[in-house]
Enzyme design. Structure first.
Site, PDB file in Angstrom:
ATOM      1  CE1 TYR A 280      -3.660  -2.401  -0.064  1.00  0.00           C
ATOM      2  CE2 TYR A 280      -2.767  -3.296   1.983  1.00  0.00           C
ATOM      3  CZ  TYR A 280      -3.641  -3.387   0.910  1.00  0.00           C
ATOM      4  OH  TYR A 280      -4.483  -4.460   0.807  1.00  0.00           O
TER       5      TYR A 280
ATOM      6  CB  ALA B  92      -5.764 -12.391  10.316  1.00  0.00           C
ATOM      7  NE  ARG B  93      -4.909 -16.864   6.728  1.00  0.00           N
ATOM      8  CZ  ARG B  93      -3.921 -17.527   6.150  1.00  0.00           C
ATOM      9  NH1 ARG B  93      -4.155 -18.195   5.024  1.00  0.00           N
ATOM     10  NH2 ARG B  93      -2.720 -17.526   6.655  1.00  0.00           N
TER      11      ARG B  93
END
Length: 277
Positions: free
Chosen positions: A33, A210-211
Site C-alpha cells: 500500500y 487473522a483468519r
C-alpha cells in the site's frame, strides 16, 4: 503539497481513532500500500529525495509514523505493520527491511512492530499461504465480465500458491528479533497455544491472528478454557473472495444456511478442492 496532505491525514485519522475510544493504532507500512510502495525498489522509481537510497525511500513512511505519534501522544499504543519481504523479484527484502526496522526503532515513535510480508498488488499469496482461490475471486469481483474472465485465465499465475505451515514467517522474523530490542509482533500461522508459546520462547512479545479469528472470534477464550483447543480454520482462503460483499468465513455460510453463500455460486464446486465444499 500531496506529501504534506497525506501525512496530515494520517495524523487526523489517528486523532479520530482516539476520540472514538480505540486503545491502540496500527500504521500500515506493508503489503505495498502507499507507504510500502515507497520502500519497494521495484515500485519506487523516483529520482528525487523520496527515491533511490533506503534512507530516501524510507522518508515518507517515517514521516507518517511521526505524525501519528505526534497526533496521539501517549494516549494510546502505536504500532506499525511492515513487510520483511515483498515476495517478488526487485521488491523490498532482507537485509534492507531489517535496516528500515532499525530506523523505526531509532525514531522512537512506536510501541511495537508487527512483521508481515507479501504484496496485495504483486504477490498476495505470499502473505496468506495455503489454497489460492483465484476462481472464486474472479467470480465475485464487481467488475466487467471480460475482466472477470481475464482473472480466471491469468489468476493462477498471479495467485501463486505457497504451502501453509504453522508460524510460516518465523524464520524471517528471527532476523528482526536479533537486530532489535523493541517489542515485536509475530504473525503468520498462529492458530494454537503451542504456536503462541513458541513465539514467546523465541522472544516475541505478541502474536497476531487473522483468519483463525475470522473463523472463530471466540478462539482466544476457548484456548484459555482448554489449552488443547485446535483452530477450525482450514486455510482454504475462500474468505479472500468475500472481500467485495463483506469479509467473512465461508464455512459459516454452510453452517448457517446449510449451503455455500450465494456469492460463491458462480464459482462451481468442480473448481474447488473437496476441502472447500
Amino acid at each position: 503539497a500531496d506529501f504534506a496532505r497525506v501525512v496530515e491525514q494520517h495524523g487526523a485519522a489517528a486523532r479520530m481513532a482516539v476520540e472514538a475510544g480505540f486503545d491502540a493504532i496500527e500504521v500500515h507500512l506493508g503489503h505495498n500500500y502507499l507507504p510500502s510502495s515507497f520502500l519497494s525498489p521495484r515500485l519506487n522509481s523516483r529520482t528525487d529525495e523520496f527515491g533511490g537510497s533506503l534512507a530516501n525511500r524510507a522518508s515518507f513512511p517515517r514521516q507518517i509514523v511521526a505524525a501519528v505519534r505526534e497526533a496521539v501522544g501517549g494516549q494510546v499504543a502505536v504500532l506499525a505493520k511492515m513487510n520483511m519481504r515483498d515476495g517478488y523479484r526487485g521488491g523490498f527484502d532482507l537485509p534492507e527491511s531489517v535496516e528500515f526496522a532499525r530506523l523505526l526503532e531509532s525514531d522512537g515513535h512506536l510501541d511495537a512492530l508487527e512483521l508481515t510480508g507479501g504484496s496485495s498488488f504483486m504477490n498476495p499469496m505470499y502473505l496468506f499461504r495455503g489454497d489460492a482461490p483465484y476462481r472464486e475471486m474472479a467470480a465475485n469481483m464487481p467488475l466487467h465480465p471480460v475482466i472477470r474472465m481475464g482473472m480466471r485465465m491469468v489468476g493462477k499465475g498471479f495467485f501463486k500458491e505457497y504451502p501453509y505451515k504453522p508460524l510460516y514467517f518465523l524464520d524471517n522474523a528471527r532476523e528482526f528479533r536479533r537486530a532489535l530490542t523493541m517489542p515485536l509482533v509475530l504473525l503468520g500461522g498462529v492458530t494454537d497455544l503451542t504456536g503462541m508459546r513458541t513465539a514467546m520462547d523465541e522472544g516475541f512479545e505478541y502474536v497476531a491472528m487473522a483468519r483463525a479469528l475470522l473463523r472463530e472470534p471466540d478462539l482466544v477464550n476457548r484456548l484459555r478454557a482448554d489449552p488443547s483447543t485446535v483452530s477450525r480454520c482450514t486455510h482454504c482462503n475462500l474468505c479472500m473472495s468475500t472481500i467485495y460483499p463483506g469479509t467473512h468465513c465461508h464455512l459459516d455460510d454452510e453452517h448457517v444456511y446449510g449451503e455455500a453463500h450465494p456469492i460463491l455460486a458462480e464459482a462451481s464446486s468442480a473448481d474447488r478442492p473437496e476441502t472447500r465444499s
